[in-house]
Enzyme design. Structure first.
Site, PDB file in Angstrom:
ATOM      1  N   HIS A  83      32.861  36.544  40.439  1.00  0.00           N
ATOM      2  CA  HIS A  83      33.602  37.286  40.323  1.00  0.00           C
ATOM      3  C   HIS A  83      33.665  38.479  41.026  1.00  0.00           C
ATOM      4  O   HIS A  83      34.194  38.779  42.145  1.00  0.00           O
ATOM      5  CB  HIS A  83      34.513  38.348  38.562  1.00  0.00           C
ATOM      6  CG  HIS A  83      34.774  39.238  38.480  1.00  0.00           C
ATOM      7  ND1 HIS A  83      35.939  40.131  38.919  1.00  0.00           N
ATOM      8  CD2 HIS A  83      33.626  40.331  37.973  1.00  0.00           C
ATOM      9  CE1 HIS A  83      36.184  41.146  39.005  1.00  0.00           C
ATOM     10  NE2 HIS A  83      34.850  41.542  38.315  1.00  0.00           N
ATOM     11  N   HIS A 135      34.412  41.092  44.810  1.00  0.00           N
ATOM     12  CA  HIS A 135      33.477  41.988  44.442  1.00  0.00           C
ATOM     13  C   HIS A 135      32.991  41.898  46.257  1.00  0.00           C
ATOM     14  O   HIS A 135      33.620  43.012  46.620  1.00  0.00           O
ATOM     15  CB  HIS A 135      33.395  43.154  44.262  1.00  0.00           C
ATOM     16  CG  HIS A 135      33.823  43.290  42.704  1.00  0.00           C
ATOM     17  ND1 HIS A 135      34.447  44.153  42.580  1.00  0.00           N
ATOM     18  CD2 HIS A 135      33.292  42.456  41.147  1.00  0.00           C
ATOM     19  CE1 HIS A 135      35.566  44.551  41.084  1.00  0.00           C
ATOM     20  NE2 HIS A 135      34.912  43.619  40.714  1.00  0.00           N
ATOM     21  N   GLU A 187      39.095  47.023  39.914  1.00  0.00           N
ATOM     22  CA  GLU A 187      38.955  45.798  39.541  1.00  0.00           C
ATOM     23  C   GLU A 187      40.760  45.456  40.145  1.00  0.00           C
ATOM     24  O   GLU A 187      40.943  43.931  40.020  1.00  0.00           O
ATOM     25  CB  GLU A 187      39.197  46.145  38.365  1.00  0.00           C
ATOM     26  CG  GLU A 187      37.715  45.756  37.422  1.00  0.00           C
ATOM     27  CD  GLU A 187      36.005  44.901  37.981  1.00  0.00           C
ATOM     28  OE1 GLU A 187      36.892  44.266  38.548  1.00  0.00           O
ATOM     29  OE2 GLU A 187      35.306  45.682  37.915  1.00  0.00           O
ATOM     30  N   SER A 241      39.554  37.522  42.184  1.00  0.00           N
ATOM     31  CA  SER A 241      38.899  36.053  41.401  1.00  0.00           C
ATOM     32  C   SER A 241      39.450  35.289  40.392  1.00  0.00           C
ATOM     33  O   SER A 241      38.556  34.851  39.274  1.00  0.00           O
ATOM     34  CB  SER A 241      37.031  36.679  40.566  1.00  0.00           C
ATOM     35  OG  SER A 241      37.424  37.475  39.430  1.00  0.00           O
TER      36      SER A 241
HETATM   37  N1  NLE Z   1      39.298  38.346  34.920  1.00  0.00           N
HETATM   38  C1  NLE Z   1      38.481  37.905  35.946  1.00  0.00           C
HETATM   39  C2  NLE Z   1      38.258  36.637  36.703  1.00  0.00           C
HETATM   40  O1  NLE Z   1      38.795  35.939  35.569  1.00  0.00           O
HETATM   41  O2  NLE Z   1      37.549  36.733  37.174  1.00  0.00           O
HETATM   42  C3  NLE Z   1      37.714  38.973  35.540  1.00  0.00           C
HETATM   43  C4  NLE Z   1      37.734  40.588  35.290  1.00  0.00           C
HETATM   44  C5  NLE Z   1      36.289  41.336  35.057  1.00  0.00           C
HETATM   45  C6  NLE Z   1      36.634  42.846  34.601  1.00  0.00           C
HETATM   46 FE   FE2 Z   2      34.231  43.448  38.696  1.00  0.00          FE
END
Ligand code: NLE
Ligand code: FE2
Length: 293
Positions: free
Chosen positions: A151, A156, A196, A215
């Site tokens: 993630h 990010h 996010e 992610s």
């Molecule tokens: N749902 C995201 C992932 O699977 O990478 C992570 C989110 C974290 C806030």
């Molecule tokens: Fe995050």
């Protein structure tokens, strides 16, 4: 003008060296690859390590028997192999942070898990992004309800190299410093629906930019389908929006650009209740309190 001539298969001159004509023609190429200890690979540091050579042979069996269209074979890497990966990986993540610093002044800082959003957002005021390093459980690779290394790095890190996105993130961070409980809730929602789970317009398309989407292959597909509701990014409304933590978002907000989002967020933060304003002094790496808004 020259014309491209389509030559019938049969017409290729006999002297032509063999070349693949279909994807499955690539299958015999596997036989052409050298094993460790052959050719150039003979000066490989592992060439005289019998255990290493045996391990290589075990893994390369996969390649020998691979046929077009099959899934990539699974390799259960050993502790030593994973540690080798870790050496490279740790260097790489160090460079990631240095690279971001040179682009926008953002740095990554390790954190062991989710922190209360006040502290997490406070970090953004300093252009510091708290990032986890552990990895999600292997049984659920396409969606995790908590942050992990995939993630942080897939979702990010790349965006913090964008100056407008970096500004937008810091804007939220600055507003969170000393924010009241209620304003904190609002800012958390703003963060959630931008950094996010944000969507952004690009030409006549809508694209995902939020780290939580990038992610998560599962949610990425979903967010661009016609299932969720999509609304324009208006901070005063976004700030009121409730959201789930452990499932796909029912609502997303789409911004016109990172610049536009930044301006809107800046405008919005003026409506918050904090009786003073702040700015970040990058030279001293500290927050300056200004007594009027
Ligand atoms: N749902 C995201 C992932 O699977 O990478 C992570 C989110 C974290 C806030
Ligand atoms: Fe995050």
């Amino acid at each position: 003008a020259k014309q491209v001539q389509i030559i019938n298969n049969a017409k290729v001159p006999d002297s032509t060296p063999w070349f693949p004509r279909t994807l499955t023609d690539l299958d015999p190429i596997t036989k052409k690859a050298s094993k460790i200890g052959e050719g150039l690979a003979s000066d490989s540091p592992g060439a005289n390590d019998a255990a290493y050579c045996a391990r290589r042979a075990e893994i390369t069996k996969n390649a020998d028997t691979y046929k077009t269209g099959r899934p990539i074979p699974f390799v259960n890497y050993s502790r030593v192999e994973i540690e080798t990966w870790a050496v490279i990986y740790n260097k790489l993540t160090k460079i990631v942070s240095k690279f971001l610093k040179s682009r926008t002044g953002f740095t990554l800082r390790p954190i062991k898990g989710i922190v209360p959003s006040r502290y997490f957002l406070n970090g953004l005021a300093f252009r510091v992004f708290h990032a986890t390093q552990y990895i999600r459980h292997h049984t659920k690779p396409l969606y995790s309800n908590e942050p992990d290394i995939c993630h942080e790095l897939l979702g990010h890190a790349p965006l913090f190299a964008d100056p407008d996105f970096a500004d937008l993130s810091q804007e939220i961070g600055l507003a969170s410093l000393g924010a009241s409980y209620r304003d904190m809730k609002r800012l958390t929602a703003i963060y959630w629906f931008t950094v996010e789970f944000g969507l952004c317009r690009q030409g006549d398309q809508i694209r995902a930019y939020g780290g939580g989407l990038l992610s998560s292959f599962g949610e990425l597909e979903y967010c661009l389908s016609d299932k969720p509701e999509i609304r324009p990014f208006e901070p005063a409304k976004v700030a009121q929006q409730k959201f789930p933590f452990s499932e796909y978002q029912p609502v997303y907000f789409v911004t016109e650009s990172f610049k536009d989002a930044k301006m809107r967020v800046r405008e919005f933060t003026k409506s918050l209740s904090r009786p003073f304003s702040v700015r970040y002094n990058a030279n001293t790496e500290s927050i300056e309190i200004l007594d009027s808004k």
